[in-house]
Design a protein around this motif. Structure first.
Motif, PDB file in Angstrom:
ATOM      1  N   TYR A  91      -1.723   4.749  11.951  1.00 36.08           N
ATOM      2  CA  TYR A  91      -1.264   5.837  12.811  1.00 36.08           C
ATOM      3  C   TYR A  91      -2.402   6.749  13.265  1.00 36.08           C
ATOM      4  O   TYR A  91      -2.860   6.681  14.400  1.00 36.08           O
ATOM      5  CB  TYR A  91      -0.169   6.636  12.103  1.00 36.08           C
ATOM      6  CG  TYR A  91       1.091   5.842  11.901  1.00 36.08           C
ATOM      7  CD1 TYR A  91       1.575   4.997  12.911  1.00 36.08           C
ATOM      8  CD2 TYR A  91       1.804   5.902  10.715  1.00 36.08           C
ATOM      9  CE1 TYR A  91       2.732   4.253  12.733  1.00 36.08           C
ATOM     10  CE2 TYR A  91       2.971   5.161  10.533  1.00 36.08           C
ATOM     11  CZ  TYR A  91       3.427   4.342  11.541  1.00 36.08           C
ATOM     12  OH  TYR A  91       4.562   3.624  11.377  1.00 36.08           O
ATOM     13  N   TYR A  92      -2.885   7.603  12.375  1.00 38.91           N
ATOM     14  CA  TYR A  92      -3.899   8.565  12.800  1.00 38.91           C
ATOM     15  C   TYR A  92      -5.163   7.848  13.272  1.00 38.91           C
ATOM     16  O   TYR A  92      -5.716   8.155  14.326  1.00 38.91           O
ATOM     17  CB  TYR A  92      -4.226   9.518  11.643  1.00 38.91           C
ATOM     18  CG  TYR A  92      -5.073  10.692  12.068  1.00 38.91           C
ATOM     19  CD1 TYR A  92      -4.535  11.710  12.831  1.00 38.91           C
ATOM     20  CD2 TYR A  92      -6.416  10.758  11.727  1.00 38.91           C
ATOM     21  CE1 TYR A  92      -5.305  12.783  13.236  1.00 38.91           C
ATOM     22  CE2 TYR A  92      -7.198  11.834  12.119  1.00 38.91           C
ATOM     23  CZ  TYR A  92      -6.635  12.845  12.879  1.00 38.91           C
ATOM     24  OH  TYR A  92      -7.406  13.893  13.276  1.00 38.91           O
ATOM     25  N   TYR A 140      -0.832   4.670   5.559  1.00 39.01           N
ATOM     26  CA  TYR A 140      -0.433   4.737   6.976  1.00 39.01           C
ATOM     27  C   TYR A 140      -1.536   5.296   7.868  1.00 39.01           C
ATOM     28  O   TYR A 140      -1.461   5.218   9.078  1.00 39.01           O
ATOM     29  CB  TYR A 140       0.833   5.587   7.130  1.00 39.01           C
ATOM     30  CG  TYR A 140       2.007   5.042   6.377  1.00 39.01           C
ATOM     31  CD1 TYR A 140       2.678   3.899   6.848  1.00 39.01           C
ATOM     32  CD2 TYR A 140       2.435   5.616   5.195  1.00 39.01           C
ATOM     33  CE1 TYR A 140       3.746   3.374   6.145  1.00 39.01           C
ATOM     34  CE2 TYR A 140       3.504   5.089   4.487  1.00 39.01           C
ATOM     35  CZ  TYR A 140       4.151   3.965   4.965  1.00 39.01           C
ATOM     36  OH  TYR A 140       5.199   3.444   4.274  1.00 39.01           O
ATOM     37  N   TYR A 141      -2.556   5.877   7.267  1.00 35.97           N
ATOM     38  CA  TYR A 141      -3.605   6.554   8.035  1.00 35.97           C
ATOM     39  C   TYR A 141      -4.192   5.647   9.112  1.00 35.97           C
ATOM     40  O   TYR A 141      -4.255   6.014  10.284  1.00 35.97           O
ATOM     41  CB  TYR A 141      -4.713   7.040   7.082  1.00 35.97           C
ATOM     42  CG  TYR A 141      -5.854   7.743   7.774  1.00 35.97           C
ATOM     43  CD1 TYR A 141      -5.866   9.119   7.913  1.00 35.97           C
ATOM     44  CD2 TYR A 141      -6.922   7.024   8.307  1.00 35.97           C
ATOM     45  CE1 TYR A 141      -6.903   9.770   8.550  1.00 35.97           C
ATOM     46  CE2 TYR A 141      -7.971   7.664   8.948  1.00 35.97           C
ATOM     47  CZ  TYR A 141      -7.954   9.032   9.076  1.00 35.97           C
ATOM     48  OH  TYR A 141      -8.992   9.664   9.710  1.00 35.97           O
ATOM     49  N   THR A 150       2.498  14.642   8.326  1.00 35.97           N
ATOM     50  CA  THR A 150       2.250  14.325   6.917  1.00 35.97           C
ATOM     51  C   THR A 150       2.351  12.803   6.732  1.00 35.97           C
ATOM     52  O   THR A 150       1.545  12.188   6.035  1.00 35.97           O
ATOM     53  CB  THR A 150       3.283  15.052   6.025  1.00 35.97           C
ATOM     54  OG1 THR A 150       3.216  16.451   6.316  1.00 35.97           O
ATOM     55  CG2 THR A 150       2.991  14.847   4.548  1.00 35.97           C
ATOM     56  N   TYR A 151       3.339  12.234   7.395  1.00 33.03           N
ATOM     57  CA  TYR A 151       3.523  10.779   7.336  1.00 33.03           C
ATOM     58  C   TYR A 151       2.318  10.056   7.937  1.00 33.03           C
ATOM     59  O   TYR A 151       1.767   9.119   7.351  1.00 33.03           O
ATOM     60  CB  TYR A 151       4.806  10.426   8.103  1.00 33.03           C
ATOM     61  CG  TYR A 151       5.169   8.969   8.128  1.00 33.03           C
ATOM     62  CD1 TYR A 151       5.386   8.266   6.941  1.00 33.03           C
ATOM     63  CD2 TYR A 151       5.325   8.290   9.339  1.00 33.03           C
ATOM     64  CE1 TYR A 151       5.739   6.926   6.968  1.00 33.03           C
ATOM     65  CE2 TYR A 151       5.680   6.953   9.370  1.00 33.03           C
ATOM     66  CZ  TYR A 151       5.885   6.270   8.184  1.00 33.03           C
ATOM     67  OH  TYR A 151       6.226   4.948   8.211  1.00 33.03           O
ATOM     68  N   LEU A 168       6.266  14.579  10.412  1.00 36.38           N
ATOM     69  CA  LEU A 168       5.667  13.463  11.157  1.00 36.38           C
ATOM     70  C   LEU A 168       4.161  13.377  10.874  1.00 36.38           C
ATOM     71  O   LEU A 168       3.618  12.297  10.622  1.00 36.38           O
ATOM     72  CB  LEU A 168       5.934  13.701  12.651  1.00 36.38           C
ATOM     73  CG  LEU A 168       5.465  12.682  13.683  1.00 36.38           C
ATOM     74  CD1 LEU A 168       6.055  11.318  13.385  1.00 36.38           C
ATOM     75  CD2 LEU A 168       5.894  13.129  15.090  1.00 36.38           C
ATOM     76  N   LEU A 179       0.754  11.609  17.480  1.00 33.97           N
ATOM     77  CA  LEU A 179       0.269  11.328  16.128  1.00 33.97           C
ATOM     78  C   LEU A 179      -0.830  12.328  15.748  1.00 33.97           C
ATOM     79  O   LEU A 179      -0.831  12.897  14.673  1.00 33.97           O
ATOM     80  CB  LEU A 179      -0.276   9.899  16.047  1.00 33.97           C
ATOM     81  CG  LEU A 179       0.825   8.833  16.079  1.00 33.97           C
ATOM     82  CD1 LEU A 179       0.243   7.454  16.338  1.00 33.97           C
ATOM     83  CD2 LEU A 179       1.622   8.845  14.768  1.00 33.97           C
ATOM     84  N   LEU A 199      -0.665  10.843   8.163  1.00 38.68           N
ATOM     85  CA  LEU A 199      -1.917  10.957   7.400  1.00 38.68           C
ATOM     86  C   LEU A 199      -1.810  10.357   6.003  1.00 38.68           C
ATOM     87  O   LEU A 199      -2.815  10.233   5.307  1.00 38.68           O
ATOM     88  CB  LEU A 199      -2.304  12.438   7.243  1.00 38.68           C
ATOM     89  CG  LEU A 199      -2.832  13.164   8.474  1.00 38.68           C
ATOM     90  CD1 LEU A 199      -3.049  14.640   8.148  1.00 38.68           C
ATOM     91  CD2 LEU A 199      -4.141  12.548   8.957  1.00 38.68           C
ATOM     92  N   SER A 200      -0.599   9.991   5.590  1.00 46.86           N
ATOM     93  CA  SER A 200      -0.448   9.655   4.174  1.00 46.86           C
ATOM     94  C   SER A 200      -1.037   8.284   3.862  1.00 46.86           C
ATOM     95  O   SER A 200      -1.208   7.432   4.733  1.00 46.86           O
ATOM     96  CB  SER A 200       1.011   9.770   3.735  1.00 46.86           C
ATOM     97  OG  SER A 200       1.815   8.929   4.511  1.00 46.86           O
ATOM     98  N   ALA A 201      -1.330   8.129   2.578  1.00 45.78           N
ATOM     99  CA  ALA A 201      -2.017   6.930   2.099  1.00 45.78           C
ATOM    100  C   ALA A 201      -1.259   5.684   2.543  1.00 45.78           C
ATOM    101  O   ALA A 201      -0.041   5.605   2.438  1.00 45.78           O
ATOM    102  CB  ALA A 201      -2.110   6.978   0.584  1.00 45.78           C
ATOM    103  N   ALA A 255      -0.435  15.466  12.962  1.00 46.66           N
ATOM    104  CA  ALA A 255      -1.321  15.312  11.798  1.00 46.66           C
ATOM    105  C   ALA A 255      -2.140  16.578  11.603  1.00 46.66           C
ATOM    106  O   ALA A 255      -2.168  17.159  10.511  1.00 46.66           O
ATOM    107  CB  ALA A 255      -2.227  14.095  11.993  1.00 46.66           C
TER     108      ALA A 255
END
Lengths: 506, 513, 100
Positions: free
Chosen positions: B381-382, B377-378, B370-371, B368, B316, B373-375, B320
Motif C-alpha cells: 500500500y504505502y 501491508y506497507y 494505520t492499515y 485506513l 493511501l 502502514l501496518s506490518a 498514512a
C-alpha cells in the motif's frame, strides 16, 4: 510473584552457550535538542532545570510544529559512528516510529530505520584481566529522547499501583545515538563482564570525543541487554529477552548473569523462554517480566516527511575521522607502558574510572605515581564516603598542584590530605588553602629545635633511653613535637633532629 | 451602494491603493468587513471565530504607522481571513475539530506571522472540513459553510470557509491550505481564485498538518493579482520548516501585471478532458482555451497516463501520514479530554478522547492510514503509492518538456447540494481527481473563474499547472485569462452572484426552526 | 489482497487509540473494504523498477545551527492548553502498561 528458580552459573555454562546483544543509548551534549531549538538538559549547562522550562512547540508536539535537524548533533553522531569503526552512510534518513505513550509528545518518535547514519563497526573491549574482545556493531542511529514521567500514589514511585502520573517534557527531544551490537558469541562465562566492559568502553569513547556527559546515573548513557542461551552444539539461536533499565555498570554485569541463570533453569526443565521485555530491579538484583512482544509492537515506520535526507559530504567525514582521538583500548595500552604501572596499579585506575583524571593530572605536571596515589587513594575514599564519583571532587590541575607541594616539601602527606579536603569543599586551589589555613610545613630548624629541646627536657626518662641506644623511644618525643607544631612539621626531619639533640644533650 | 458596501467589493489591490493614498483608513475598511460578516455570516457560516476587537486594534495600528510616515507593505491595512488550520496566537485554532475546541496556541504559524508583519489585518478564522479532510466543509465539527451562490450547496472543501468568505465579500483575502485541492476546488465552486504554490514555497510551520508531504499554504482571493500580492507576502524561506525552499522568489504580482500569453504553450491533459466532467464545466474550459488561443497561446494535447492512479495513491499516502500526524491529539498537552465513566487508565482516556473528539471522516482516514502502514501491508500500500507518486512526477516531467503550463478543469462538477455525497466517501474523493496530481508532484496550481455552467448557472473554474518553482507562469496565464474573460463578461464573475441579504432572512428562519 | 475483518478493524483502532463502538467497527469494516478495493490498483503499476518518492521536492542536508532561539516557551505558555496540570507538569491518569 512465583519464586524464580536460578541455575548455578557454572552449571548453566556447561549446558548452554550465552549469546548477548547490547543496545546503548548515548545522550549527546549539544546546546539544543535534536529537532528543536530548546536547551538540551543532557548538556551540563541545563542539567536539573525546572519542569517544562526547556520546551518549544516542537518538544510538546504542538499542532503545526515542525522538526529541524540540529547539524551539530549530526556531526557528533558521525564522530561517534567513526569511533565505533562504522561506515558512514552516503545517504541517511529519518523515519517515524509510531506508538502511543504519554511521555512521547507526538506519539511517534523520530528515529532512523532503514538508513541509519552509521553501520558495520567493531569495537575493541578489554576485560579486567587484559584480554580483549572485538564487539561487532550493527548500526548506530540518531533519534530523540522522550519526556519524563513521575508516578504519584502507589509504592515508591513505581508505575504499578500509581494513581496518576506527571509529565515533564524537558527531556523530550534530547539527541540520542542508539548503538546496536550484532549478537556477541564466544564470550562464554565472561559474557556479563564483557557487557559491562563494552558499555564502559562506549562511555570512554563518548567522553574522549566530548559528545556526551556520559553519566549513567543521570541517564546520559542507558543500556538494554539482550540475552539468549543455546544448548551446547546447537546451531539455532535461542529465544532472547531484552532487559531494560540497567542503569549502572555493576547492574549490567549482574543483570546478564541473572538472565543466564534464570533462562538456564527454565530450559533445563524443558521449558520455553518467552520473548519479552524484562525489567531490572537494582534493589533485589532480579528481573521481572514486562510486556511480551506482540502486535502492539507494530510501529508502522515510514520515512519522516517533515525532514529531508542527511547526505554527509565525504570531505567532512574525512575531517571528522582525522580528528578522532585514540581508541580507548589502544590508549590504555600506551599509557600503562608510559607510566610504568603494574597490572594491578593500572587496573585500579581503570576500574575506578579514573584514567582520564590520572592522565590529566600527569599532564599538569604530577608524577604518574603521585597522580595514581591521590586519585585511587584519598579521593576515592572521600568519594565512597559521600557516594559520588572521585572525578567530580577535584580537578586534575588541583591534584597536580597538591602533588607538587608535597614534592617540594611544603606539605607532608598528612597536611596534604587536609588541603585536599579543603579543595573538595571548594575552598580554592591547594596553594590558596595552604596560605589561608597556614598549613605549610615548619621547615625552620630553629623553631623545631626549640620544641624538641623542650620535649626532651619534659621527658628525661625518654632522653635517657635514647642515649642508651633505644632509638625507638624517640617516637614519644617526636609525637610531642608534632603535636606542639600542630602537625605542620616533616616527621622525618623531626626524628633526625631529635636524635641529633639527644646525642648533643649532656 | 453605500460607502461600506463599496469598500467590501474592492479587490485587495484596489483597497490597498485607497489606503495608501489616504482615501480610506484601515479601521474603516476593517469595520466595513466586520459589518458584512455580521450581516451575512449567519447564512454563510464562513467563520468559526471573528476577532473584531483584535482586528480593529491591528487596523488602528496600521493607520497610526501610516500617519507617522512609517514604511508599510503594499497590502498594509487590508483585512484577511485565516483558515483555521493555521495556528494563531490569541485566536482559537481548531482545524475544524471538536478535539481542539477552544485551544489558543502559544505561537503564530509562519504565514500568519508574515501577514501580520506586512500589516494585514486578521479578521478571524474560517471554517473547514475537520483537519482538512473533505471536499465540502460538511465534515467540520462546527457545521457546514454554505456556498454564497446557492446556500443549499457546498462551498467546496476543505477550505470552504476561506473561499466563501471572499466570495461573500466578508474578506478581500484569505489564507488556505491545499493537500489535494482544498484551495483550488473551493475556488472552482465559489467563482473565486485559489492558488496552491509549489510545495515548499510557503512555510508549513504552524499549519496543523494533515499530510506533511502534500500540504501547502496558499492564497484565496477574488482576483489573480490579489493572489499574487498575497503569495509575495507569505512565500519565502523559513528555517522552521525543513522542506521550505531556500531560493528567493520572483514577484508574482509583477507576473500578473505583465501577463501575456503570446507564444505560451498550454498542454491540455487528455485524461482530464473526458465526459467524466459535467458538460458545462467542459464547455467553459474549452471556451477559455479558445480565448487564450485567439490571443496568441498555443494549445497542445498531452498525455498523463498515470494520473488515473493518482487518487488511489493519494488515498493511501494521505491517510498514512495523517494517521501519524493526528496521533498527537491524545488529551495530554492540549485539546479535549474525555474520561470514561468510573475513570480509566491513560490508554483508555486517550482512546475515549479520540473517539469523542474526532468525526467519522477523520476516524475513517486514521484507520485506513494505520492499515496502509501496518506490518505486512506497507509495501503493497504505502510503498506502492510512493511509486505511483514517482510515475505521476514523470508524467509531469514529460508534459512540461513539451509545454509551459498544463490546463484542466479544476473539478468534475459545479457545487453539489449539501448532504448529497456525505454518505458516499468514494464519490466525495472523486472531486479531487484533477487537483490531486499537483500535490503528489509538488507542482503549483491555480484555479480561477471560467464562467457559469449554462445548465445550473453555477461557477466553473479552470486550473493551470506549472513545473515546480515556476509559480510565476500560473500568475501570467491566470492574469491574462482573467483580463480577457472579464472583458467579455463586462466585469468580474462575482458581480453575478446573488445578493446575500435576500438569503439572510431565509437562513435565519431556517436556523430558528 | 485479504478481506478486511471486523477483528482487524478493532486491532487497527487499538493501534490508533480510538475507542470505536461496535457499530462504528462494523460500518468501517465495510467502508474500508470498499476503499481498499478502489485503491489496490497502485499495486499494478508499482513495479520493482520504479523508485518510491517520499518528498515531492528533493532536498538534502537541511540543518539548524545549534543555538537556543526565542521559540522556547515559558512554562505558563507550555501548560496553557493542558487539560489537567499539577504545578508545572502535565497530569495523566494511571498508566496500564509499563516503563518504556
Amino acid at each position: 510473584m512465583a519464586r524464580v528458580e536460578l541455575m548455578d552459573y557454572e552449571q548453566a555454562l556447561e549446558l548452554f552457550e550465552p549469546v548477548i546483544g547490547l543496545e546503548v543509548h548515548v545522550e549527546l551534549n549539544t546546546e539544543t535538542k535534536m529537532f528543536s531549538p530548546a536547551p538540551n538538559p543532557a548538556n551540563e549547562k541545563y542539567h536539573g532545570a525546572a519542569p517544562n522550562t526547556l520546551v518549544s512547540p516542537v518538544c510538546l508536539g504542538l499542532p503545526g510544529s515542525l522538526p529541524v535537524v540540529n547539524g551539530e548533533a549530526v556531526e557528533k553522531s558521525i564522530s561517534l559512528g567513526l569511533a565505533l569503526g562504522c561506515s558512514i552512510a552516503e545517504s541517511s534518513r529519518f523515519a517515524r516510529k509510531n506508538y502511543f505513550y504519554p511521555d512521547l509528545a507526538k506519539n511517534y518518535q523520530i528515529s532512523q530505520y532503514d538508513e541509519p547514519i552509521a553501520f558495520d563497526g567493531e569495537v575493541e573491549v578489554e576485560l579486567a584481566d587484559g584480554r580483549t574482545f572485538q564487539v561487532p556493531i550493527e548500526r548506530a542511529h540518531m533519534e530523540e529522547d522522550a519526556g519524563k514521567l513521575t508516578h504519584v500514589g502507589g509504592a515508591t514511585g513505581r508505575i504499578q499501583g500509581a494513581e496518576y502520573s506527571l509529565v515533564d517534557y524537558n527531556r523530550a527531544g534530547v539527541p540520542l545515538v542508539e548503538i546496536v551490537t550484532r549478537p556477541i558469541f564466544g564470550a562464554e562465562g565472561d559474557a556479563p563482564e564483557l557487557a559491562k566492559a563494552y558499555v564502559s568502553t562506549i562511555r570512554d569513547i563518548a567522553i574522549s570525543l566530548g559528545i556526551s556527559e556520559a553519566r549513567m546515573e543521570r541517564g546520559n548513557l542507558r543500556c538494554d541487554a539482550n540475552v539468549s542461551l543455546r544448548p551446547r552444539g546447537a546451531e539455532k539461536l535461542g529465544t532472547r529477552t531484552e532487559t531494560k533499565n540497567v542503569n549502572s555498570f555493576r547492574s549490567i554485569e549482574r543483570a546478564v548473569r541473572y538472565e543466564i541463570q534464570r533462562q538456564a533453569a527454565i530450559l533445563a526443565k524443558g521449558g520455553a523462554i518467552t520473548q519479552e521485555t524484562r525489567h531490572w530491579h537494582e534493589d533485589t538484583g532480579t528481573t521481572s517480566p514486562g510486556r511480551p512482544k506482540s502486535d502492539a509492537d507494530d510501529y508502522r515506520y515510514f520515512p519522516e516527511p517533515d525532514l529531508v535526507p542527511v547526505v554527509p559530504s565525504p570531505e567532512r567525514v574525512a575531517e571528522l575521522r582525522a580528528a578522532l582521538p585514540e581508541p580507548p583500548a589502544a590508549r590504555r595500552r600506551r599509557l600503562k607502558a608510559e607510566w610504568s604501572f603494574t597490572d594491578l596499579e593500572f587496573q585500579d585506575v581503570v576500574n575506578g574510572g579514573l584514567l582520564n583524571e590520572v592522565a590529566a593530572t600527569i599532564a599538569a605536571g604530577a608524577s604518574p605515581a603521585a597522580a595514581r596515589k591521590w586519585w585511587t587513594g584519598e579521593l576515592t575514599r572521600l568519594a565512597n564516603a559521600s557516594e559520588t564519583d572521585a572525578a567530580s571532587l577535584a580537578s586534575p590541575e588541583h591534584v597536580a598542584e597538591l602533588a607538587a607541594l608535597v614534592e617540594a616539601g611544603t606539605l607532608t602527606d598528612r597536611l596534604a590530605r587536609q588541603v585536599l579536603e579543603g579543595v573538595v569543599a571548594g575552598e580554592g586551589s591547594p596553594q590558596q588553602i595552604v596560605d589561608a589555613r597556614g598549613l605549610a610545613v615548619v621547615s625552620d630548624d630553629g623553631a623545631l629545635i626549640a620544641a624538641i629541646d623542650e620535649a626532651l627536657a619534659a621527658q628525661p626518662d625518654v632522653l635517657a633511653k635514647i642515649r642508651d641506644g633505644k632509638v625507638q623511644a624517640a617516637g614519644a618525643v617526636i609525637g610531642a613535637v608534632m603535636k606542639a607544631m600542630q602537625g605542620k612539621a616533616d616527621a622525618a626531619r623531626v626524628r633526625e633532629l631529635v636524635l641529633e639533640r639527644a646525642a648533643a644533650a649532656e | 451602494m453605500s460607502h461600506s458596501d463599496e469598500l467590501i467589493r474592492l479587490s485587495a489591490a484596489e483597497l490597498a491603493g485607497r489606503l495608501g493614498r489616504g482615501e480610506v483608513s484601515s479601521v474603516e475598511a476593517t469595520q466595513a468587513h466586520l459589518d458584512r460578516i455580521a450581516a451575512v455570516d449567519g447564512a454563510v457560516h464562513a467563520f468559526l471565530h471573528v476577532n473584531a476587537e483584535g482586528a480593529l486594534r491591528a487596523a488602528a495600528e496600521v493607520d497610526r504607522a501610516r500617519a507617522a510616515g512609517e514604511s508599510l507593505g503594499e497590502l498594509a491595512g487590508v483585512p484577511i481571513a485565516i483558515k483555521d488550520v493555521l495556528v494563531t496566537e490569541g485566536m482559537p485554532s481548531t482545524s475544524g475539530s471538536k478535539i481542539l475546541e477552544g485551544w489558543i496556541p502559544p505561537y503564530d504559524a509562519t504565514p500568519v506571522r508574515k501577514v501580520r508583519e506586512a500589516g494585514l489585518v486578521p479578521l478571524g478564522k474560517t471554517n473547514m472540513d475537520e483537519f482538512a479532510m473533505g471536499s465540502s466543509t460538511e465534515h467540520s465539527a462546527y457545521g457546514p459553510t454554505h456556498n454564497p451562490w446557492d446556500l443549499d450547496r457546498i462551498p467546496g472543501g476543505s477550505g470552504g470557509g476561506s473561499a466563501a468568505s471572499v466570495a461573500a465579500f466578508e474578506a478581500p483575502l484569505a489564507l488556505g491550505s491545499d493537500t489535494g485541492g482544498s484551495i483550488r476546488q473551493p475556488a472552482h465552486v465559489t467563482g473565486t481564485v485559489g492558488v496552491k504554490p509549489t510545495y515548499g514555497a510557503v512555510s508549513r510551520y504552524g499549519s496543523i498538518a494533515l499530510a506533511s508531504s502534500l500540504d501547502q499554504i496558499g492564497p484565496v482571493t477574488r482576483t489573480v493579482l490579489d493572489a499574487a500580492l498575497l503569495q509575495d507576502v507569505i512565500a519565502g524561506h523559513d528555517p522552521h520548516d525543513s522542506t521550505s525552499i531556500a531560493e528567493p522568489w520572483p514577484s508574482m504580482a509583477e507576473a500578473v501585471r505583465r501577463a501575456d500569453v503570446q507564444g505560451l504553450r498550454i498542454g491540455v491533459v487528455k485524461e482530464l478532458d473526458t465526459d467524466g466532467f459535467q458538460t458545462g464545466v467542459r464547455q467553459r474550459f474549452h471556451e477559455s482555451l479558445e480565448l487564450l488561443e485567439r490571443n496568441g497561446a498555443e494549445i497542445v494535447e498531452v498525455e498523463a497516463p498515470n494520473f488515473e492512479h493518482a487518487i488511489a495513491a493519494y488515498y493511501l499516502i494521505l491517510p498514512a501520514e495523517a494517521s501519524s500526524n493526528l496521533a498527537k491529539f491524545d488529551s495530554v498537552r492540549f485539546g479535549l479530554r474525555v474520561t470514561p465513566q468510573g475513570g480509566g487508565t491513560v490508554e483508555q482516556v486517550m482512546a475515549a478522547s479520540r473517539e469523542a473528539g474526532f468525526g467519522p471522516e477523520v476516524k475513517r482516514r486514521i484507520i485506513l492510514g494505520t492499515y496502509a502502514l501496518s506490518a505486512g501491508y506497507y509495501d503493497a500500500y504505502y510503498g506502492s503509492a510512493q511509486k505511483v507518486r514517482t510515475l505521476v512526477q514523470r508524467d509531469f516531467d514529460q508534459a512540461f518538456a513539451k509545454v509551459d503550463v498544463l490546463a484542466t478543469p479544476t473539478a468534475p462538477t459545479t457545487a453539489f447540494k449539501l448532504g448529497e455525497k456525505l454518505d458516499d466517501p468514494l464519490a466525495m474523493y472523486l472531486n479531487d481527481i484533477a487537483t490531486i496530481p499537483a500535490n503528489l508532484a509538488g507542482v503549483p496550481g491555480i484555479s480561477l473563474p471560467a464562467g457559469l455552467a449554462p445548465e445550473d448557472g453555477l461557477p466553473v473554474g479552470i486550473q493551470f499547472l506549472a513545473p515546480a518553482r515556476q509559480d510565476a507562469r500560473l500568475y501570467n496565464v491566470g492574469g491574462a485569462l482573467e483580463r480577457l474573460l472579464e472583458a467579455e463578461w463586462g466585469g468580474p464573475l462575482l458581480a453575478k452572484a446573488p445578493d446575500l441579504s435576500t438569503h439572510e432572512l431565509t437562513a435565519t428562519e431556517e436556523g430558528a426552526l | 489482497m485479504p478481506e478486511i475483518s471486523a477483528e482487524q478493524v478493532a486491532h487497527l483502532a487499538n493501534l490508533a487509540r480510538i475507542a470505536l463502538t461496535e457499530e462504528e467497527i462494523a460500518h468501517l469494516t465495510t467502508e474500508l473494504g470498499q476503499i481498499m478495493q478502489a485503491v489496490e490498483q497502485v499495486n499494478q503499476v508499482a513495479t520493482p523498477d520504479v523508485p518510491p518518492t517520499s518528498h515531492p521536492i528533493p532536498m538534502q542536508n537541511v540543518f539548524r545551527a545549534d543555538v537556543v532561539t526565542d521559540d522556547v516557551l515559558s512554562p505558563e505558555q507550555a501548560l496553557s492548553g493542558a487539560p489537567e496540570r499539577d504545578g508545572d507538569r502535565f497530569v495523566v491518569s494511571a498508566i496500564l502498561g509499563e516503563e518504556q
